[in-house]
Design an enzyme around this catalytic site. Sequence first.
Site, PDB file in Angstrom:
ATOM      1  N   HIS A  55       0.828  -1.204   0.000  1.00 20.61           N
ATOM      2  CA  HIS A  55       0.000   0.000   0.000  1.00 20.61           C
ATOM      3  C   HIS A  55       0.866   1.258   0.000  1.00 20.61           C
ATOM      4  O   HIS A  55       1.922   1.304   0.638  1.00 20.61           O
ATOM      5  CB  HIS A  55      -0.888   0.033   1.246  1.00 20.61           C
ATOM      6  CG  HIS A  55      -2.120  -0.804   1.132  1.00 20.61           C
ATOM      7  ND1 HIS A  55      -2.975  -0.753   0.060  1.00 20.61           N
ATOM      8  CD2 HIS A  55      -2.650  -1.728   1.989  1.00 20.61           C
ATOM      9  CE1 HIS A  55      -3.981  -1.594   0.249  1.00 20.61           C
ATOM     10  NE2 HIS A  55      -3.810  -2.199   1.412  1.00 20.61           N
ATOM     11  N   CYS A  72       0.434   1.857  -5.777  1.00 22.03           N
ATOM     12  CA  CYS A  72      -0.475   2.725  -6.522  1.00 22.03           C
ATOM     13  C   CYS A  72       0.096   4.126  -6.669  1.00 22.03           C
ATOM     14  O   CYS A  72       0.865   4.598  -5.827  1.00 22.03           O
ATOM     15  CB  CYS A  72      -1.828   2.800  -5.818  1.00 22.03           C
ATOM     16  SG  CYS A  72      -2.710   1.234  -5.756  1.00 22.03           S
ATOM     17  N   ARG A 124       0.115   2.526 -11.564  1.00 21.72           N
ATOM     18  CA  ARG A 124       1.084   1.817 -10.737  1.00 21.72           C
ATOM     19  C   ARG A 124       2.465   2.455 -10.880  1.00 21.72           C
ATOM     20  O   ARG A 124       2.881   2.823 -11.978  1.00 21.72           O
ATOM     21  CB  ARG A 124       1.159   0.333 -11.124  1.00 21.72           C
ATOM     22  CG  ARG A 124      -0.132  -0.430 -10.906  1.00 21.72           C
ATOM     23  CD  ARG A 124      -0.522  -0.501  -9.436  1.00 21.72           C
ATOM     24  NE  ARG A 124      -1.766  -1.234  -9.242  1.00 21.72           N
ATOM     25  CZ  ARG A 124      -2.957  -0.660  -9.196  1.00 21.72           C
ATOM     26  NH1 ARG A 124      -3.061   0.669  -9.352  1.00 21.72           N
ATOM     27  NH2 ARG A 124      -4.037  -1.378  -8.995  1.00 21.72           N
TER      28      ARG A 124
END
Length: 261
Positions: A169, A243, A252
Amino acid sequence: MVVQGRGRRARRAGLVGAMWATAELTVTVGVVMLLLVVHQVWWTNRQAAAAAQEQVRSLERDWAMERARDDGPPSSDAPGPSLPSSSPSSSAAAPAPAPSGRAAGSRPGAEPSGARDRAYAVLRIPRLGLVVPVAQGIDKRAVLDKGYAGHYPGTAGPGAQGNFALAGHRNTHGEPFRYINRLRAGDELIVDMRGRRYTYVVGKILGETTERDTGVIAPVPRSVVKPQHGYGEPGAYITLTTCTPEYSSKYRLVVWGTLRP
């Protein structure tokens, strides 16, 4: 006329009451939404980051205890090295790196034992001060939302030929990969496993690609969306994906490194 005046006042009072109720409802909904945002962005972040660091300490304690068992008791006629404490610090418990970047007798890319979503390694990025557990799989709830880096299924293991590919993340849930955009060529990416250490060196960065660009995690990583980015020869690679831009999952960001010989 008196009756009509009272009717107008009553309608006006009813309108004011409805407007006041609507305003109160709007404020209440706004407060609830704000609390949800705080919970998602701040509280889950703290929870996941704390749990991830505890997982790192747990892995390092286990590794230290195994090294102590393997070393055996000290000789009775000569003072041996001190055994690790029962609660070693992060730096003391980390496996010592071998000169070649891998420990003698190790088997690069060996399949870790245990559940698919269980942490089995630790990723260290000195430039970012990052220490994060690595687990098998990229399931959101079972791995990534715990603040772990997830090992893409089907990609190479640490230290092996091929591409050891990880996801993490960038925002919320510990956000371990939030600042990987700050990495530069030459930075170290260190992967510790039980009794082994593999040191990769950042080589290339792809600032933006689509979520379906599977070429970035191929054995020889090369973007299929932007073919000018990537590698052309077999080797031992590491890939970090997250991300981008921040607080969005539209694209990405990719960082590649190669195993130090």
